[in-house]
Design a protein around this motif. Structure first.
Motif, PDB file in Angstrom:
ATOM      1  N   PHE A 159     -17.548  -2.266  -3.539  1.00 37.21           N
ATOM      2  CA  PHE A 159     -16.191  -2.107  -3.016  1.00 37.21           C
ATOM      3  C   PHE A 159     -15.987  -3.066  -1.847  1.00 37.21           C
ATOM      4  O   PHE A 159     -16.763  -3.051  -0.886  1.00 37.21           O
ATOM      5  N   ILE A 160     -14.955  -3.896  -1.959  1.00 42.00           N
ATOM      6  CA  ILE A 160     -14.585  -4.814  -0.879  1.00 42.00           C
ATOM      7  C   ILE A 160     -13.367  -4.210  -0.202  1.00 42.00           C
ATOM      8  O   ILE A 160     -12.323  -4.025  -0.842  1.00 42.00           O
ATOM      9  N   VAL A 161     -13.493  -3.889   1.082  1.00 43.49           N
ATOM     10  CA  VAL A 161     -12.483  -3.084   1.762  1.00 43.49           C
ATOM     11  C   VAL A 161     -11.763  -3.899   2.831  1.00 43.49           C
ATOM     12  O   VAL A 161     -12.382  -4.334   3.811  1.00 43.49           O
ATOM     13  N   HIS A 162     -10.471  -4.095   2.617  1.00 40.62           N
ATOM     14  CA  HIS A 162      -9.625  -4.698   3.662  1.00 40.62           C
ATOM     15  C   HIS A 162      -9.346  -3.607   4.685  1.00 40.62           C
ATOM     16  O   HIS A 162      -8.730  -2.593   4.365  1.00 40.62           O
ATOM     17  N   ALA A 163      -9.777  -3.836   5.918  1.00 33.91           N
ATOM     18  CA  ALA A 163      -9.807  -2.768   6.927  1.00 33.91           C
ATOM     19  C   ALA A 163      -8.450  -2.517   7.581  1.00 33.91           C
ATOM     20  O   ALA A 163      -8.362  -2.211   8.775  1.00 33.91           O
ATOM     21  N   ARG A 164      -7.378  -2.636   6.824  1.00 32.46           N
ATOM     22  CA  ARG A 164      -6.033  -2.261   7.262  1.00 32.46           C
ATOM     23  C   ARG A 164      -5.385  -1.426   6.172  1.00 32.46           C
ATOM     24  O   ARG A 164      -5.678  -1.621   4.992  1.00 32.46           O
ATOM     25  N   ILE A 165      -4.490  -0.520   6.565  1.00 32.08           N
ATOM     26  CA  ILE A 165      -3.663   0.112   5.539  1.00 32.08           C
ATOM     27  C   ILE A 165      -2.605  -0.901   5.111  1.00 32.08           C
ATOM     28  O   ILE A 165      -2.361  -1.901   5.796  1.00 32.08           O
ATOM     29  N   ALA A 166      -1.977  -0.652   3.973  1.00 29.90           N
ATOM     30  CA  ALA A 166      -0.832  -1.448   3.523  1.00 29.90           C
ATOM     31  C   ALA A 166       0.407  -0.559   3.578  1.00 29.90           C
ATOM     32  O   ALA A 166       0.380   0.574   3.093  1.00 29.90           O
ATOM     33  N   LEU A 167       1.462  -1.082   4.190  1.00 25.87           N
ATOM     34  CA  LEU A 167       2.749  -0.378   4.210  1.00 25.87           C
ATOM     35  C   LEU A 167       3.618  -1.012   3.138  1.00 25.87           C
ATOM     36  O   LEU A 167       4.059  -2.155   3.280  1.00 25.87           O
ATOM     37  N   LEU A 168       3.814  -0.267   2.055  1.00 27.70           N
ATOM     38  CA  LEU A 168       4.416  -0.853   0.860  1.00 27.70           C
ATOM     39  C   LEU A 168       5.918  -1.020   0.971  1.00 27.70           C
ATOM     40  O   LEU A 168       6.522  -1.741   0.174  1.00 27.70           O
ATOM     41  N   ASN A 228       1.749  -7.415   6.392  1.00 26.77           N
ATOM     42  CA  ASN A 228       0.706  -6.458   6.021  1.00 26.77           C
ATOM     43  C   ASN A 228      -0.691  -6.988   6.285  1.00 26.77           C
ATOM     44  O   ASN A 228      -1.658  -6.226   6.247  1.00 26.77           O
ATOM     45  N   ARG A 229      -0.803  -8.276   6.556  1.00 24.14           N
ATOM     46  CA  ARG A 229      -2.098  -8.848   6.953  1.00 24.14           C
ATOM     47  C   ARG A 229      -2.257  -8.854   8.466  1.00 24.14           C
ATOM     48  O   ARG A 229      -3.330  -9.184   8.965  1.00 24.14           O
ATOM     49  N   GLU A 230      -1.187  -8.528   9.197  1.00 20.50           N
ATOM     50  CA  GLU A 230      -1.220  -8.696  10.645  1.00 20.50           C
ATOM     51  C   GLU A 230      -0.786  -7.463  11.435  1.00 20.50           C
ATOM     52  O   GLU A 230      -1.321  -7.201  12.516  1.00 20.50           O
ATOM     53  N   VAL A 231       0.203  -6.707  10.924  1.00 14.91           N
ATOM     54  CA  VAL A 231       0.798  -5.628  11.707  1.00 14.91           C
ATOM     55  C   VAL A 231      -0.054  -4.358  11.727  1.00 14.91           C
ATOM     56  O   VAL A 231      -0.392  -3.856  12.810  1.00 14.91           O
ATOM     57  N   ASN A 261      -7.865  -6.063  -8.348  1.00 15.13           N
ATOM     58  CA  ASN A 261      -7.056  -6.082  -7.130  1.00 15.13           C
ATOM     59  C   ASN A 261      -6.370  -4.737  -6.925  1.00 15.13           C
ATOM     60  O   ASN A 261      -5.495  -4.349  -7.695  1.00 15.13           O
ATOM     61  N   VAL A 262      -6.767  -4.034  -5.871  1.00 12.98           N
ATOM     62  CA  VAL A 262      -6.097  -2.796  -5.483  1.00 12.98           C
ATOM     63  C   VAL A 262      -5.713  -2.929  -3.996  1.00 12.98           C
ATOM     64  O   VAL A 262      -5.769  -1.976  -3.241  1.00 12.98           O
ATOM     65  N   GLY A 263      -5.364  -4.154  -3.617  1.00 13.81           N
ATOM     66  CA  GLY A 263      -5.071  -4.395  -2.211  1.00 13.81           C
ATOM     67  C   GLY A 263      -3.800  -5.157  -1.922  1.00 13.81           C
ATOM     68  O   GLY A 263      -3.279  -5.097  -0.807  1.00 13.81           O
ATOM     69  N   CYS A 264      -3.254  -5.883  -2.917  1.00 11.66           N
ATOM     70  CA  CYS A 264      -2.077  -6.719  -2.656  1.00 11.66           C
ATOM     71  C   CYS A 264      -0.831  -5.851  -2.476  1.00 11.66           C
ATOM     72  O   CYS A 264      -0.538  -5.010  -3.332  1.00 11.66           O
ATOM     73  N   PRO A 265      -0.083  -6.055  -1.372  1.00 14.51           N
ATOM     74  CA  PRO A 265       1.048  -5.169  -1.084  1.00 14.51           C
ATOM     75  C   PRO A 265       2.420  -5.717  -1.472  1.00 14.51           C
ATOM     76  O   PRO A 265       3.434  -5.102  -1.144  1.00 14.51           O
ATOM     77  N   SER A 266       2.499  -6.863  -2.156  1.00  6.95           N
ATOM     78  CA  SER A 266       3.817  -7.474  -2.370  1.00  6.95           C
ATOM     79  C   SER A 266       4.682  -6.653  -3.327  1.00  6.95           C
ATOM     80  O   SER A 266       4.185  -5.971  -4.225  1.00  6.95           O
ATOM     81  N   ASP A 267       6.006  -6.737  -3.122  1.00  3.85           N
ATOM     82  CA  ASP A 267       6.964  -6.005  -3.967  1.00  3.85           C
ATOM     83  C   ASP A 267       6.799  -6.387  -5.427  1.00  3.85           C
ATOM     84  O   ASP A 267       6.887  -5.552  -6.321  1.00  3.85           O
ATOM     85  N   ARG A 268       6.583  -7.688  -5.662  1.00  4.84           N
ATOM     86  CA  ARG A 268       6.533  -8.183  -7.039  1.00  4.84           C
ATOM     87  C   ARG A 268       5.408  -7.524  -7.824  1.00  4.84           C
ATOM     88  O   ARG A 268       5.594  -7.097  -8.956  1.00  4.84           O
ATOM     89  N   VAL A 269       4.239  -7.402  -7.209  1.00  2.00           N
ATOM     90  CA  VAL A 269       3.128  -6.800  -7.944  1.00  2.00           C
ATOM     91  C   VAL A 269       3.261  -5.278  -8.011  1.00  2.00           C
ATOM     92  O   VAL A 269       2.859  -4.665  -8.995  1.00  2.00           O
ATOM     93  N   GLN A 270       3.870  -4.676  -6.979  1.00  2.45           N
ATOM     94  CA  GLN A 270       4.098  -3.220  -7.033  1.00  2.45           C
ATOM     95  C   GLN A 270       4.951  -2.860  -8.238  1.00  2.45           C
ATOM     96  O   GLN A 270       4.707  -1.857  -8.916  1.00  2.45           O
ATOM     97  N   ASN A 271       5.991  -3.668  -8.474  1.00  2.97           N
ATOM     98  CA  ASN A 271       6.902  -3.387  -9.580  1.00  2.97           C
ATOM     99  C   ASN A 271       6.190  -3.418 -10.924  1.00  2.97           C
ATOM    100  O   ASN A 271       6.633  -2.803 -11.888  1.00  2.97           O
ATOM    101  N   ASN A 272       5.088  -4.167 -10.981  1.00  3.78           N
ATOM    102  CA  ASN A 272       4.292  -4.240 -12.213  1.00  3.78           C
ATOM    103  C   ASN A 272       3.059  -3.339 -12.154  1.00  3.78           C
ATOM    104  O   ASN A 272       2.152  -3.465 -12.955  1.00  3.78           O
ATOM    105  N   LYS A 273       3.036  -2.430 -11.172  1.00  3.40           N
ATOM    106  CA  LYS A 273       1.915  -1.503 -10.981  1.00  3.40           C
ATOM    107  C   LYS A 273       0.593  -2.265 -10.829  1.00  3.40           C
ATOM    108  O   LYS A 273      -0.383  -2.035 -11.539  1.00  3.40           O
TER     109      LYS A 273
END
Length: 336
Positions: free
Chosen positions: A166-175, A183-186, A95-107
Motif C-alpha cells: 500500500f502506497i499512502v499519500h499522507a493527506r486526505i482528499a476533499l472531493l 488537494n496536493r497542498e491544502v 489508483n485510489v488517490g486521484c481527486p479530480s472531478d473527471r476521474v470521480q465521474n468515471n468512478k
C-alpha cells in the motif's frame, strides 16, 4: 516476494499525469538504477478501447517499472493487468488517490476509498489474472471519512485479497471544492497516520507519499515505513534521484554524463518523429540550483530548442557557466 518487492528500500517516483511519460522515465532512470518508476495513470477504457500500444509501450531501460491503472470494473482491470504483465511491466498499481472531478465521474481514484469492498473485488480479480505484484495507491481518507480507523478498515478489507503493498499519500482528499493541485497542498500532511499503519500492520509493505523533497527527509521516513514515493520534486529537481543513490552506496553520476547518455535517446526519438519540445521539457530541472540553470531552462523551453545542435549548445553553455563559477571561487579562496 517478487524481485521488485524485494528492493530495499523501496524508493519510487510517483505517477504524474503529463509528466511521467516514457521520455521522462528514460531520463529519470539515468540517475539511479534502483528507483521504481511509475507510468502516468492510464484508464482501463483507454487501453481496451483506445491505442493500447501508445499507452503501454515503454523503453526496456526504464525497468523496474509499474503500470498505474485507473478504473473500477473488476473484469476490465483484470484484463488490463494481464496485458501489463504480457507487455513486461514489473507490477500493476490501482489508483485510489486521484481527486479530480473527471476521474470521480468515471468512478476512478480517491472516491473509491468510500467503497473498500469494491476495491477489494477489483484487486482480487487483478491478482487472479497475473503473477506480478498488484499494489494500491490511496489517500489517508476522503471528505468526512478521514479518521485513522476508517483508513485502517479500507486497508484491512483490501489486504484480505492477499494484496500486501500500500502506497499512502499522507493527506486526505476533499472531493468537492478543491482542485487536484489544492488537494496536493491544502489538506495537512499526517505522516504519523502512515507510520501508525505500518506499526499496526507490520506484515504489510507500507510506502509513504506526499510533500517529500530531500534525501534527509527520505531517510527520516524510512525509519518508520518500508518505502518512500516522491512526486513533483523528482520532476523539478531530478538530481535528487542521484542523491538518493546513497541509500544503496551508489556513486552519484555527473550531470553532463547523464546528458551524454541522453543525447542518443533524443536523436532516436527525433528520428521517430517526436517533436524535440516534448522531450526537452522533461530535462529542464537537471541543473536546478546551479549557476546557469536559468539560461539552461530558457534555451530548452518554449520551443526555443529546434534541433539537436541547440541542445548541444545549451550543454556547452552550462559547462562554461559552471567552469566560470568554479574559477571565480578558486580565485576568492586564493585571496583569503
Amino acid at each position: 516476494m517478487s524481485a521488485l518487492q524485494s528492493l530495499q528500500p523501496r524508493i519510487s517516483v510517483a505517477p504524474m499525469m503529463d509528466w511521467t511519460t516514457k521520455d521522462y522515465r528514460y531520463f529519470a532512470r539515468l540517475f539511479n538504477p534502483n528507483v521504481i518508476l511509475y507510468t502516468e495513470m492510464v484508464t482501463t477504457g483507454a487501453i481496451i478501447h483506445g491505442d493500447a500500444k501508445r499507452h503501454l509501450d515503454f523503453n526496456q531501460e526504464e525497468q523496474p517499472i509499474v503500470l498505474q491503472l485507473g478504473g473500477s470494473n473488476a473484469k476490465d482491470l483484470a484484463l488490463c493487468s494481464k496485458m501489463a504483465q504480457d507487455w513486461g511491466y514489473n507490477e500493476v498499481n490501482l489508483n485510489v488517490g486521484c481527486p479530480s472531478d473527471r476521474v470521480q465521474n468515471n468512478k476512478i481514484g480517491a472516491c473509491l476509498m468510500a467503497e473498500p469492498d469494491l476495491v477489494a473485488e477489483c484487486i482480487a480479480e487483478m491478482r487472479n489474472a497475473v503473477d506480478i505484484p498488484v499494489s494500491v495507491k490511496h489517500r489517508i481518507g476522503i471528505d468526512d471519512m478521514h479518521s485513522y480507523e476508517e483508513m485502517l478498515h479500507f486497508v484491512d478489507t483490501v489486504a484480505k485479497t492477499g494484496c500486501n503493498n500500500f502506497i499512502v499519500h499522507a493527506r486526505i482528499a476533499l472531493l468537492q471544492g478543491l482542485s487536484p493541485k489544492e488537494n496536493r497542498e491544502v489538506p495537512p500532511l499526517r505522516y504519523e497516520d502512515v507510520y501508525r499503519l505500518k506499526q499496526d500492520r507490520p506484515d504489510l509493505i507500507i510506502e509513504i507519499n506526499g510533500g517529500i523533497k530531500t534525501y534527509a527527509e527520505t531517510q527520516q521516513h524510512l525509519k518508520h515505513v518500508d518505502g518512500v514515493m516522491i512526486g513533483r520534486e523528482a520532476y523539478h529537481n531530478p538530481y535528487l534521484l542521484a542523491e538518493l543513490g546513497q541509500l544503496w552506496n551508489l556513486e552519484a553520476p555527473d550531470r553532463f554524463e547523464i546528458m551524454a547518455e541522453m543525447m542518443p535517446y533524443i536523436a532516436k526519438r527525433l528520428a521517430e518523429g517526436a517533436p524535440l519540445s516534448i522531450i526537452t521539457r522533461h530535462i529542464l530541472g537537471l541543473f536546478q540550483n546551479l549557476p546557469g540553470a536559468r539560461k539552461w531552462r530558457q534555451a530548452l523551453s518554449g520551443g526555443n530548442a529546434k534541433t539537436l545542435k541547440d541542445v548541444e549548445n545549451a550543454i556547452l553553455n552550462m559547462q562554461d557557466a559552471i567552469k566560470r563559477t568554479e574559477d571565480y571561487l578558486r580565485e576568492q579562496q586564493a585571496q583569503q
